[in-house]
Enzyme design. Structure first.
Site, PDB file in Angstrom:
ATOM      1  N   GLU A 232       1.241   0.830 -13.062  1.00 25.97           N
ATOM      2  CA  GLU A 232       0.688  -0.115 -12.366  1.00 25.97           C
ATOM      3  C   GLU A 232       0.368   0.414 -10.894  1.00 25.97           C
ATOM      4  O   GLU A 232       1.360   0.770 -10.341  1.00 25.97           O
ATOM      5  CB  GLU A 232       1.589  -1.328 -12.350  1.00 25.97           C
ATOM      6  CG  GLU A 232       1.030  -2.537 -11.786  1.00 25.97           C
ATOM      7  CD  GLU A 232       1.240  -2.540 -10.471  1.00 25.97           C
ATOM      8  OE1 GLU A 232       0.631  -1.944  -9.592  1.00 25.97           O
ATOM      9  OE2 GLU A 232       2.244  -3.229  -9.963  1.00 25.97           O
ATOM     10  N   CYS A 269       2.229  -4.740  -4.332  1.00 29.12           N
ATOM     11  CA  CYS A 269       1.032  -4.487  -5.165  1.00 29.12           C
ATOM     12  C   CYS A 269       0.011  -5.593  -4.956  1.00 29.12           C
ATOM     13  O   CYS A 269      -1.095  -5.441  -5.362  1.00 29.12           O
ATOM     14  CB  CYS A 269       1.399  -3.855  -6.222  1.00 29.12           C
ATOM     15  SG  CYS A 269       2.453  -4.877  -7.466  1.00 29.12           S
TER      16      CYS A 269
END
Lengths: 493, 493
Positions: A232, A269
């Site tokens: 990710e 993120c």
């Protein structure tokens, strides 16, 4: 704290132990694995303030944030324990034999998910608990039935080591096989490389930068036996300001976003790094309020010097691009080293479209506003965006119904689509998709958050013509675990 | 029949059309996609004997086999139509908002599977219908909501072309968007390469050789945006003859396996290519009967000259290895060109363990017997096998219970584990796993057969805070499609 990098010999030993452990652990019933996961949570809790203070000293994250992240970590471990105790996650499918079928008899066939083998987990810099040693990747892999080898993030090696000891205590207390969990340090890329290239490794979990994730992905695919890497890698999480919504709410939205851009010093993120609006009075109002708010937000210490330097470097590069203006910067001076300055930049859509540097993530309290002439140009900008973890629509219903291509385009490039909210704050649950099309993650068919994250570390396996006694409990005809199964095409318990 | 390879310009045009088609097709309701799939089946059926005769002339497959394969193809198309009409396959998960939750309100979050985009399908040489133009890969991708571009297998270009025309008729009759399906020819590897490397392609389906599948996999991972390649590359499908079972049934098992090894001239990816037994009187009896049976089986024409040459080449290489004996070969002479000779070779376990050439698949009517001294040596052989589509245990229950490591080891390396049966014959249904650990397939987490094959071409996507009117029907609160969903943690319709 300084820790020695693991040697190739140590890695070899841990890998062999994990392979032996897998032989036992893959047959450990779900309820026993649940006891193990709950014991890990208890051992971490028992570390109390010692763990929190160590983590604070290594990451600069404030105690309340660490308390909440620890809470999330314990919640995740117990969530997977719940999943195992309930048991239906194995997705069992049964079709019974029909020996009278023409032209050929139908065999008895049953299928369920089984673990793939040793999983290597890379600790994340920005989540010392929830996406590190006993975080989501580790919890989901252990829940799946896979041994785990964690490479702690060097920026918080002490925290990682302490949590690892807690996991090892839980292994011992609950009688799990030796080698089911191991932890190594590795400042040098060679350690991570050796772990990913080792033939015993069957999958990799990673949360971090694009460069780091892509390097591991490439290594894994160059192996004689390629293995999946679930990386990710973050994204810019575009926010679309639709004009009708802005008419009445420009000021409020600006306030909400000033907070979302700077929460946790922007080190998420899902930080909104791109704000796309249409040039008009309302957008000017938005810009004005956003500027006021950002100017009042004090700079805070970032996770570590590396992250800070990376932020400063990328921020400087973006601000130095032709036709990029600074819309706002905090007016409060730094009170300590490595504090990230909250900053908003601004650029016209035609410039953004022609400059790939502006599409990159600036990890920290930074956002770029892209000013479009009209909806058509906005649509053009959207159709040039890369894969994203999230995309957010600030809109009233009617304007999305009138312009369906806006949400259609976003739906196609992101994992989670948000209506009138902020992307920061990732709810942990079944309906969460944390992962998006490349380059947000390496495999958009899986996610790193919530119970479904377990699916990364399992594969379907069929049994044909097996007698009851040799079938796993999940597939026995009388359903002794009382799980939801698809039997002869019908879902039932 | 000779067809021109597609040019780069044609591919560019078809790709662009597929991208435009995706914008409409991804929003096409499941029930309409089902009508489309059923129409494809009808159009193929309407081609009648013309199609069968053309396929026979291109593949040497006998008409009864082609009739049955066409039946399977139609069944698969209708199976996916059923899946779409029922609708629950989208795996919907809903958690409602809880604004009173402390410390943070809980957002409304809903998730479902959505299509990934254009899928490239490579036709298989050995299944001109069921794993080619309108075969399982195409049907599952179209069901998922993905446009498909098929590269027909050059060995049956006419059949592929005819089926493609049937699909295009169905596109037109059911009003599907232009570009949702396309078909190209490509003898040259450059055509396949251009299709896989094209940025619009989002996934690839392939059934064929290891060399072909691995080459596509490598190309796909070298793209700027890597994409998944689902390559099913075959395996040797080990069969384990356990001694207790052999005591009473050696002869019958030999007869059953003589048929399984030679059915369809051995041209199935599930052909039993490796038979592992323990040296004793019963195994001698098995060898004797197998020899008798194989000697009576007439050689038959293989699919094409390339497949035949490959078979002959690999068979010759294996037979030329040191300490490899021929156990049996048909006594019936060839009556025509490119007929594959049914052959059984035999080798001691210690030789097998030390010679990797003997682990490779010989695609055709061939099997290698591996003779072990005892159970311990058999276990050693099993632990050295690579990933397999299937593994088969010929055993009585008690001996598997006494030697659990035998089935544990096999379970860990294969997709489908069979008890007292044959691996040939792949049932199409939910509990089938057709796909195994590498090198049997490139991604063991997915399969190519049955309704679950649809999962290869979708990804989970979340909606956060969306109003009812903007949600897809699958996620609306009142469940207008009446599908099975996980709502607030509870499965319900």
């Amino acid at each position: 704290m300084i820790f020695q990098d693991a040697s190739i010999e140590e890695i070899e030993q841990l890998m062999k132990a994990s392979k032996e452990a897998f032989k036992l652990y893959r047959k450990t019933p779900g309820k026993k694995k649940a006891v193990f996961l709950r014991a890990i949570a208890e051992e971490i809790e028992a570390l109390g303030d010692t763990l929190l203070n160590l983590a604070k000293s290594e990451t600069n994250l404030p105690i309340p944030r660490l308390v909440s992240e620890r809470g999330r970590t314990l919640f995740q471990l117990r969530m997977f324990a719940d999943l195992l105790e309930e048991g239906s996650w194995v997705d069992a499918r049964l079709d019974y034999a029909d020996l009278s079928r023409q032209p050929l008899p139908k065999p008895d066939l049953r299928k369920m998910l089984i673990p793939v083998g040793t999983v290597v987990v890379f600790g994340a810099s920005n989540f010392p608990f929830a996406y590190s040693t006993a975080g989501g990747d580790t919890a989901s892999a252990l829940a799946a039935g896979c041994p785990v080898i964690v490479k702690g993030h060097p920026a918080h090696g002490g925290t990682s080591e302490m949590v690892a000891q807690a996991v090892l205590k839980a292994v011992e207390k609950t009688g799990m096989p030796d080698g089911v969990f191991a932890h190594v340090h590795g400042k040098n890329f060679e350690v991570g490389k050796a772990l990913v290239l080792h033939p015993i490794t069957k999958a990799v979990g990673f949360t971090g930068s694009f460069i780091g994730g892509k390097a591991l992905f490439d290594l894994a695919n160059q192996r004689q036996e390629p293995i999946p890497v679930f990386a990710e890698m973050g994204s810019v999480n575009p926010v679309i300001l639709m004009p009708e919504k802005m008419k009445s709410e420009a000021g409020n939205i600006a306030k909400t976003y000033a907070a979302s851009i700077t929460v946790g010093v922007g080190q998420f993120c899902t930080n909104p790094g791109l704000i796309i609006g249409i040039e008009n009075e309302d957008l000017l109002k938005f810009e004005e309020v956003l500027k006021e708010e950002i100017e009042k937000i004090a700079p805070e210490q970032m996770l570590n010097a590396g992250i800070y330097q990376n932020f400063e470097g990328k921020r400087t590069v973006v601000l130095a691009q032709e036709h990029v203006e600074v819309l706002a910067e905090t007016l409060i001076e730094r009170s300590a080293a490595i504090q990230g300055l909250p900053t908003i930049a601004k650029v016209k859509a035609e410039v953004f479209l022609n400059n790939p540097t502006l599409h990159q993530e600036v990890f920290g309290p930074f956002s770029l506003m892209v000013i479009c002439k009209d909806l058509e140009q906005m649509q053009e900008v959207l159709s040039h965006l890369e894969g994203q973890l999230t995309a957010t629509l600030m809109a009233i219903e009617a304007e999305l119904q009138e312009n369906p291509e806006i949400s259609d385009t976003l739906r196609n490039i992101c994992g989670r689509l948000i209506f009138n909210g902020v992307p920061t704050g990732v709810e942990v649950g079944f309906p969460m998709q944390h992962g998006g099309p490349f380059p947000a993650s390496t495999d958009s068919r899986f996610g790193a958050v919530g119970p479904d994250a377990i699916k990364r570390f399992v594969r379907p396996a069929s049994y044909q013509g097996f007698p009851e006694n040799l079938l796993p409990d999940e597939l026995k005809t009388d359903n002794p675990l009382n799980i939801l199964r698809l039997v002869q095409g019908v879902w039932k318990k």
